[in-house]
Design a protein around this motif. Structure first.
Motif, short mmCIF file in Angstrom:
data_model
loop_
_atom_site.label_atom_id
_atom_site.label_comp_id
_atom_site.label_asym_id
_atom_site.label_seq_id
_atom_site.Cartn_x
_atom_site.Cartn_y
_atom_site.Cartn_z
N LEU A 37 0.85 -1.20 0.00
CA LEU A 37 0.00 0.00 0.00
C LEU A 37 0.88 1.24 0.00
CD1 LEU A 37 -2.56 -1.05 2.74
CD2 LEU A 37 -2.79 -1.28 0.26
N PHE A 38 0.42 2.26 -0.72
CA PHE A 38 1.19 3.49 -0.89
C PHE A 38 0.35 4.69 -0.49
CE2 PHE A 38 2.56 0.32 -3.86
CZ PHE A 38 3.94 0.39 -3.83
N ARG A 39 0.96 5.59 0.25
CA ARG A 39 0.37 6.89 0.54
C ARG A 39 1.31 7.92 -0.10
NH1 ARG A 39 -1.51 6.65 6.08
NH2 ARG A 39 -3.41 5.83 5.17
N TRP A 40 0.82 8.62 -1.11
CA TRP A 40 1.67 9.53 -1.88
C TRP A 40 1.87 10.87 -1.18
CZ3 TRP A 40 3.85 6.28 -4.72
CH2 TRP A 40 3.19 5.36 -5.51
N LYS A 41 3.00 11.49 -1.48
CA LYS A 41 3.26 12.85 -1.04
C LYS A 41 2.27 13.78 -1.74
CE LYS A 41 8.21 12.00 -0.56
NZ LYS A 41 9.55 12.24 -1.16
N PRO A 42 1.89 14.87 -1.08
CA PRO A 42 0.98 15.83 -1.73
C PRO A 42 1.55 16.28 -3.08
CG PRO A 42 1.25 16.37 0.58
CD PRO A 42 2.25 15.28 0.28
N GLY A 43 0.69 16.26 -4.09
CA GLY A 43 1.09 16.72 -5.42
C GLY A 43 1.75 15.68 -6.30
N TYR A 44 2.04 14.49 -5.76
CA TYR A 44 2.69 13.45 -6.57
C TYR A 44 1.72 12.89 -7.59
CZ TYR A 44 5.19 9.19 -7.85
OH TYR A 44 5.82 8.18 -8.54
N ASP A 45 2.15 12.80 -8.84
CA ASP A 45 1.36 12.20 -9.91
C ASP A 45 1.89 10.79 -10.16
OD1 ASP A 45 0.07 11.37 -12.21
OD2 ASP A 45 0.74 13.05 -13.43
N PRO A 46 1.11 9.74 -9.83
CA PRO A 46 1.59 8.38 -9.96
C PRO A 46 1.46 7.77 -11.36
CG PRO A 46 -0.58 8.34 -9.02
CD PRO A 46 -0.20 9.80 -9.17
N GLY A 47 1.18 8.58 -12.37
CA GLY A 47 0.96 8.06 -13.71
C GLY A 47 2.10 7.22 -14.24
N GLU A 48 3.32 7.70 -14.15
CA GLU A 48 4.48 6.94 -14.63
C GLU A 48 4.66 5.68 -13.80
OE1 GLU A 48 9.27 7.43 -15.56
OE2 GLU A 48 8.20 9.06 -14.57
N TRP A 49 4.49 5.79 -12.49
CA TRP A 49 4.62 4.64 -11.60
C TRP A 49 3.61 3.55 -11.99
CZ3 TRP A 49 0.99 2.68 -8.12
CH2 TRP A 49 1.46 1.71 -7.24
#
Length: 94
Positions: free
Chosen positions: A7-19
């Motif tokens: 499970l991942f909790r992203w940093k504010p503003g991170y766009d996970p599209g490439e990931w």
């Protein structure tokens, strides 16, 4: 079979599209992966995480092979760059 859940909790503003694109391509490049699902949270509840990976492997050794595989390294780097928190669990499935 071993089920690998992350499970991942992203940093504010991170766009996970490439990931997401990199992770979705892993089954074609790592033969030890028996199945893999990845997606972003749709509920956005207070206890929700932002994204999850669920992958199945025949043996625990296959999880180690996957983790060290060169095709997996870009996903690890993108996760590290974008994640505020990462948690995982690996368990046996009958």
């Amino acid at each position: 079979m071993i089920r690998h859940v992350v499970l991942f909790r992203w940093k504010p503003g991170y766009d996970p599209g490439e990931w997401l694109a990199v992770v979705r391509g892993l089954p074609a490049r790592i033969p030890e992966i028996q199945s893999l699902s990845v997606g972003e949270d749709v509920l956005h509840a207070e206890r929700s995480w932002d994204a999850a990976i669920v992958a199945d492997f025949e043996r625990i050794e296959d999880v180690a092979t996957y983790t060290a595989h060169p095709a997996h390294q870009p996903a690890i780097a993108l996760s590290g760059a974008g994640a505020e928190q990462i948690v995982s669990v690996d368990f046996e499935v009958a």
